[in-house]
Design an enzyme around this catalytic site. Structure first.
Site, short mmCIF file in Angstrom:
data_model
loop_
_atom_site.label_atom_id
_atom_site.label_comp_id
_atom_site.label_asym_id
_atom_site.label_seq_id
_atom_site.Cartn_x
_atom_site.Cartn_y
_atom_site.Cartn_z
N HIS A 1 -7.46 -6.76 52.37
CA HIS A 1 -7.32 -8.21 52.25
C HIS A 1 -8.58 -8.85 51.66
O HIS A 1 -9.70 -8.46 51.99
CB HIS A 1 -7.07 -8.85 53.62
CG HIS A 1 -5.66 -8.75 54.08
ND1 HIS A 1 -5.30 -8.77 55.41
CD2 HIS A 1 -4.50 -8.65 53.37
CE1 HIS A 1 -3.99 -8.67 55.51
NE2 HIS A 1 -3.49 -8.60 54.29
N SER B 1 -9.47 -11.13 57.43
CA SER B 1 -9.39 -11.91 58.66
C SER B 1 -10.66 -11.80 59.48
O SER B 1 -10.94 -12.65 60.32
CB SER B 1 -8.18 -11.46 59.50
OG SER B 1 -8.23 -10.07 59.74
N HIS C 1 -12.04 -3.03 56.71
CA HIS C 1 -10.88 -2.38 57.31
C HIS C 1 -9.76 -2.32 56.29
O HIS C 1 -9.75 -3.07 55.31
CB HIS C 1 -10.43 -3.12 58.57
CG HIS C 1 -10.09 -4.56 58.33
ND1 HIS C 1 -11.05 -5.55 58.17
CD2 HIS C 1 -8.90 -5.20 58.21
CE1 HIS C 1 -10.47 -6.71 57.97
NE2 HIS C 1 -9.16 -6.53 57.98
N VAL C 2 -8.83 -1.42 56.51
CA VAL C 2 -7.73 -1.17 55.57
C VAL C 2 -6.41 -1.21 56.33
O VAL C 2 -6.30 -0.71 57.45
CB VAL C 2 -7.90 0.20 54.88
CG1 VAL C 2 -6.72 0.49 53.96
CG2 VAL C 2 -9.21 0.22 54.08
#
Length: 416
Positions: free
Chosen positions: A343, A347, A352-353
């Site tokens: 993203h 967020s 992270h994935v």
């Protein structure tokens, strides 16, 4: 719990189209605030008495935020440019089996001196009072409500669960009571009152909720932002660096195995290319075509997509390859059936994935948000190590998000 039910007695439709003769069920999409107010106690105490939610949020979203928790009804407090909506575990996995089927909800009504929270059991939503609806998504049959509980704000998100296919015999039976609202020739429409065991709802809870949590959930105007490399370096990156490290405590708790250990699907412990793989809260771990997992890297020096270079290719490829293999080995979902993406905006600012089944559809996979991991890898290989430092990136940003204020004051976005 009410359902809309349509049925036909024949296999062929008069206008030439063919039907299967099966019954189609659809959840009621038009629940109003008054209905929510009336049913939040009764429906959830009765129908949802067997719901549970083991919240990583209970102990983690409070990190660095334990001094003041706004009471419901207070006026909105001014936000500083460093206040972030992003470092929230709202999309992170919660309980052991993610089925929300055990009769307890864990939350944190009191604070420890280190910023963590004491856990207490809750068996129903009795004592919660509805203040207002923050957001409602008819497509996903989700509603987010601001409530008050023990004079503190709580954000409650309710979502209709998917139908339990093996148990459809209980639904399509005498136990389902019909109220006919339409008929024409062979076509009928009913409102159905279904058995309690078929009327379960997923419940997400943030308590006590801060002003930032509430603002993040509010339905708000959203706009496309074209962020140049200069805008990122001058305004966005300083904003990221100013976010208190305590906001990331929930992530560190996971990486240090202080939380969510029982939900760990796979781990590569290598400090450079390693990561941890967990099921996401969005997935009930029952329907494979709705599979959704999250890979969090062990490295703490990559806040987002903008910082990726050729030096990170081994990490990206490792997450793709070993993450896909772990999912195939555990759940039988092949790599060709996985959509893997990053993203931007994220967020929370720890790299992270996301790994999900290609049939999973949500806001997180839309343009202006998702970047396919294979494309990210190929862009760096093809166009140079500094590709994402040179690119103008376009993303969707809400007016209630603090980064909007930063970009607005900097003139990056048009105020008109």
């Amino acid at each position: 719990m009410l359902l809309e039910l349509r049925t036909s007695r024949h296999l062929t439709r008069g206008r030439g189209s063919t039907t299967s003769g099966s019954t189609t069920l659809r959840g009621d999409d038009t629940r109003c605030l008054a209905d929510v107010q009336e049913r939040l106690g009764t429906l959830l105490n009765g129908y949802l008495s067997h719901s549970s939610l083991s919240l990583a949020e209970a102990a983690t979203i409070q990190a660095g935020e334990s001094i003041e928790t706004p009471r419901v009804g207070n006026k909105k407090k001014p936000r500083s440019p460093t206040e972030s909506n992003y470092n929230s575990p709202s999309s992170y996995p919660a309980n052991e089996n993610n089925t929300l089927s055990q009769p307890r909800i864990k939350l944190a009504p009191t604070m420890k001196s280190d910023g963590m929270t004491e856990e207490a059991k809750m068996e129903s939503l009795g004592g919660f009072s509805v203040e207002r609806v923050l957001n409602q998504d008819l497509a996903s049959k989700t509603i987010t409500v601001l409530c008050s509980y023990k004079e503190q704000p709580a954000v409650v998100t309710l979502q209709h669960r998917n139908f339990d296919v093996p148990a459809l015999g209980q639904l399509i039976s005498q136990s389902t009571k019909l109220d006919q609202v339409f008929d024409n020739d062979v076509y009928y429409k009913f409102v159905a009152s279904i058995p309690v065991e078929q009327a379960k709802v997923n419940v997400d809870l943030i308590y006590p909720a801060t002003e930032r949590h509430i603002q993040k959930m509010i339905e708000q105007p959203r706009h496309l932002v074209k962020e140049t490399p200069e805008a990122y370096q001058s305004f966005h990156l300083p904003y990221v660096k100013a976010i208190p490290p305590s906001r990331m405590q929930w992530v560190y708790n996971v990486l240090e195995k202080k939380k969510e250990v029982d939900r760990l699907l796979f781990e590569d412990e290598d400090p450079s290319v390693g990561f941890m793989l967990h099921p996401d809260l969005k997935w009930d771990q029952q329907q494979m075509d709705q599979l959704y997992c999250l890979a969090i890297c062990h490295r703490k020096d990559i806040p987002c997509l903008r910082e990726l270079t050729a030096d990170h290719l081994p990490l990206l490829e490792n997450i793709r390859d070993k993450g896909s293999k772990a999912i195939r080995d555990k759940f039988g979902v092949a790599a060709r059936d996985l959509r893997i993406w990053v993203h931007y905006l994220p967020s929370y600012y720890h790299f992270h994935v996301h790994l999900a089944h290609v049939k999973w559809i949500g806001v997180g996979v839309t343009a202006g948000k998702a970047h396919l991991l294979d494309d990210v890898i190929d862009n760096i290989r093809t166009f140079g190590s500094d590709y994402y430092q040179r690119r103008t990136l376009t993303y969707v940003l809400g007016e209630e998000e603090p980064l909007w204020d930063v970009m607005l004051k900097a003139g990056v976005v048009d105020s008109s």
